[in-house]
Enzyme design. Structure first.
Site, short mmCIF file in Angstrom:
data_model
loop_
_atom_site.label_atom_id
_atom_site.label_comp_id
_atom_site.label_asym_id
_atom_site.label_seq_id
_atom_site.Cartn_x
_atom_site.Cartn_y
_atom_site.Cartn_z
N ALA A 1 -57.26 21.44 -62.07
CA ALA A 1 -56.10 20.70 -62.56
C ALA A 1 -55.50 21.10 -64.07
O ALA A 1 -56.32 21.27 -64.76
CB ALA A 1 -56.67 19.19 -62.55
N VAL B 1 -60.59 22.68 -65.43
CA VAL B 1 -59.42 22.69 -66.18
C VAL B 1 -58.61 23.82 -66.40
O VAL B 1 -59.15 24.85 -66.81
CB VAL B 1 -59.92 21.99 -67.72
N LYS B 2 -57.25 23.77 -65.99
CA LYS B 2 -56.43 25.11 -66.02
C LYS B 2 -55.58 24.95 -67.39
O LYS B 2 -54.99 24.02 -67.68
CB LYS B 2 -55.34 24.77 -64.86
N LEU B 3 -55.73 26.05 -67.95
CA LEU B 3 -55.16 26.20 -69.44
C LEU B 3 -54.43 27.40 -69.33
O LEU B 3 -54.58 28.45 -68.95
CB LEU B 3 -56.09 26.34 -70.56
#
Ligand code: E4P
Length: 226
Positions: free
Chosen positions: A60, A86-88
């Site tokens: 996400a 967590v997508k960064l």
């Protein structure tokens, strides 16, 4: 090489899950926008995907642009379900946020990777997954496949025992647009390809398989009616 599906569409994820070969899901803001979802439903939608894919990693993505914003988004997204990753984006703030989140035991997928140096920085900052993009390179006549090969060689040259919560880094071939991208990614040794449903179907179907199934059905019908 494992298959993730690259979509935020619940029907597509359900269909891919039934196939029995799904190992995870990646989403991004554009893919969520495609579902017709609104901002206030974003987190509950990610939670639904995570529940649907219990035990499988679901990426996400944050849309924050500052370290504090990315960390706050990351903590909130990770709290939605244990399988949320967590997508960064790989940038100064993304690397800093990645380090903070990884030190808290939160898994990060570093996205928008277009070079081996970005991948090395991401792995050192604590990324659990690194997503080099193929199609967007090809779109502007860059060689996405050779860029992916460099990323794989550089990352696999090292061990990453203490850098992230699981002590390993997996490379996700992303921005996959064709079945050939899938084959190239597997031949080069990518750990994962994240693939849109349209391309997954192209990976599966073959005219000779379809013709073979039809012929077996027709012959069996003759046997049944004899
Ligand atoms: C997945 O992690 C990426 O966000 C996605 O594969 C990008 O694909 P695109 O370049 O086709 O938008």
């Amino acid at each position: 090489m494992k298959f993730f599906i690259d979509t935020a569409n619940l029907e597509e994820i359900t269909e891919a899950k039934i196939w029995g070969c799904l190992a995870g899901v990646t989403t991004n803001p554009s893919l969520y926008a495609k579902t017709g979802g609104v901002l206030s439903d974003f987190e509950s939608h990610m939670q639904k995907i995570a529940e649907l894919c219990e035990g499988l990693p679901v990426s996400a993505e944050t849309t924050a642009t500052t370290i504090d914003g990315m960390v706050a988004d990351g903590r909130r997204l990770a709290a939605l379900a244990p399988n949320i990753v967590v997508k960064l984006p790989v940038c100064e703030a993304g690397l800093a946020a990645c380090r903070i989140l990884a030190d808290e035991g939160i898994r990060v997928n570093m996205t928008l990777v277009f070079s081996a140096t970005q991948a090395l920085l991401a792995a050192n900052a604590g990324a659990r997954y690194i997503s080099p993009f193929l199609g967007r390179c090809d779109d502007i006549a860059l060689d996405g496949t050779s860029q992916l090969a460099d990323v794989i060689t550089c990352i696999k040259n090292c061990d990453w025992p203490d850098r992230n919560p699981d002590g390993e880094v997996e490379i996700i071939a992303a921005s996959v647009r064709t079945a050939n991208h899938v084959v190239q990614a597997a031949l080069l040794g990518a750990d994962i390809a994240t693939v849109p449903m349209k391309v997954l179907k192209k990976c599966l179907h073959h005219p000779l398989t379809d013709a073979g199934i039809a012929a077996f059905e027709a012959d069996w019908e003759r046997v049944a009616n004899a």
